[in-house]
Design a protein around this motif. Structure first.
Motif, PDB file in Angstrom:
ATOM      1  N   ASN A   8      24.553  21.112 -57.259  1.00 54.67           N
ATOM      2  CA  ASN A   8      24.361  19.673 -57.347  1.00 54.67           C
ATOM      3  C   ASN A   8      24.060  19.335 -58.811  1.00 54.67           C
ATOM      4  OD1 ASN A   8      23.552  17.029 -57.312  1.00 54.67           O
ATOM      5  ND2 ASN A   8      22.132  17.264 -55.619  1.00 54.67           N
ATOM      6  N   THR A  10      24.180  16.147 -59.992  1.00 52.54           N
ATOM      7  CA  THR A  10      23.787  14.747 -60.103  1.00 52.54           C
ATOM      8  C   THR A  10      22.488  14.569 -60.879  1.00 52.54           C
ATOM      9  OG1 THR A  10      24.874  14.322 -58.003  1.00 52.54           O
ATOM     10  CG2 THR A  10      23.343  12.649 -58.792  1.00 52.54           C
ATOM     11  N   GLY A  11      21.520  15.444 -60.654  1.00 49.14           N
ATOM     12  CA  GLY A  11      20.236  15.334 -61.338  1.00 49.14           C
ATOM     13  C   GLY A  11      20.302  15.624 -62.822  1.00 49.14           C
ATOM     14  N   HIS A  12      21.437  16.135 -63.286  1.00 45.13           N
ATOM     15  CA  HIS A  12      21.602  16.444 -64.702  1.00 45.13           C
ATOM     16  C   HIS A  12      22.369  15.354 -65.439  1.00 45.13           C
ATOM     17  CE1 HIS A  12      20.042  20.462 -64.105  1.00 45.13           C
ATOM     18  NE2 HIS A  12      20.777  20.528 -63.009  1.00 45.13           N
ATOM     19  N   ALA A  14      22.659  11.101 -66.478  1.00 45.06           N
ATOM     20  CA  ALA A  14      22.000   9.801 -66.613  1.00 45.06           C
ATOM     21  C   ALA A  14      22.954   8.737 -66.080  1.00 45.06           C
ATOM     22  CB  ALA A  14      21.677   9.521 -68.076  1.00 45.06           C
ATOM     23  N   HIS A  71      28.007   7.297 -65.234  1.00 46.20           N
ATOM     24  CA  HIS A  71      27.193   8.530 -65.249  1.00 46.20           C
ATOM     25  C   HIS A  71      27.664   9.425 -66.375  1.00 46.20           C
ATOM     26  CE1 HIS A  71      25.423   7.891 -61.179  1.00 46.20           C
ATOM     27  NE2 HIS A  71      26.453   7.072 -61.117  1.00 46.20           N
TER      28      HIS A  71
END
Length: 73
Positions: A8, A10-12, A14, A71
């Motif tokens: 995943n 996504t958390g990396h 912005a 993103h």
């Protein structure tokens, strides 16, 4: 048998929301990609280069305005 895994990412990343009446014109000025409605409709996702940066862009709407969720790493 396949050896694979999921990561995943996504958390990396912005996220920036661009939601203004002329959002399409603003985005078009920052990318060489075609962002016309016929090519990039509502709820579509595209990989674009914006101001020289690779980005994942979602065509969304906020508070009734045309919008994009951008993103970047």
């Amino acid at each position: 048998r396949l050896e694979c895994g999921l990561v995943n990412v996504t958390g990396h990343m912005a996220a920036v929301n661009l939601a203004v009446p002329k959002a399409r014109e603003v985005l078009a000025a920052l990318t060489g990609s075609d962002v016309r409605e016929a090519v990039f409709p509502y709820l579509a996702a595209r990989e674009l280069e914006i101001a020289g940066i690779a980005a994942r862009v979602l065509r969304v709407g906020f508070v009734g305005e045309l919008g994009y969720e951008i993103h970047v790493p």
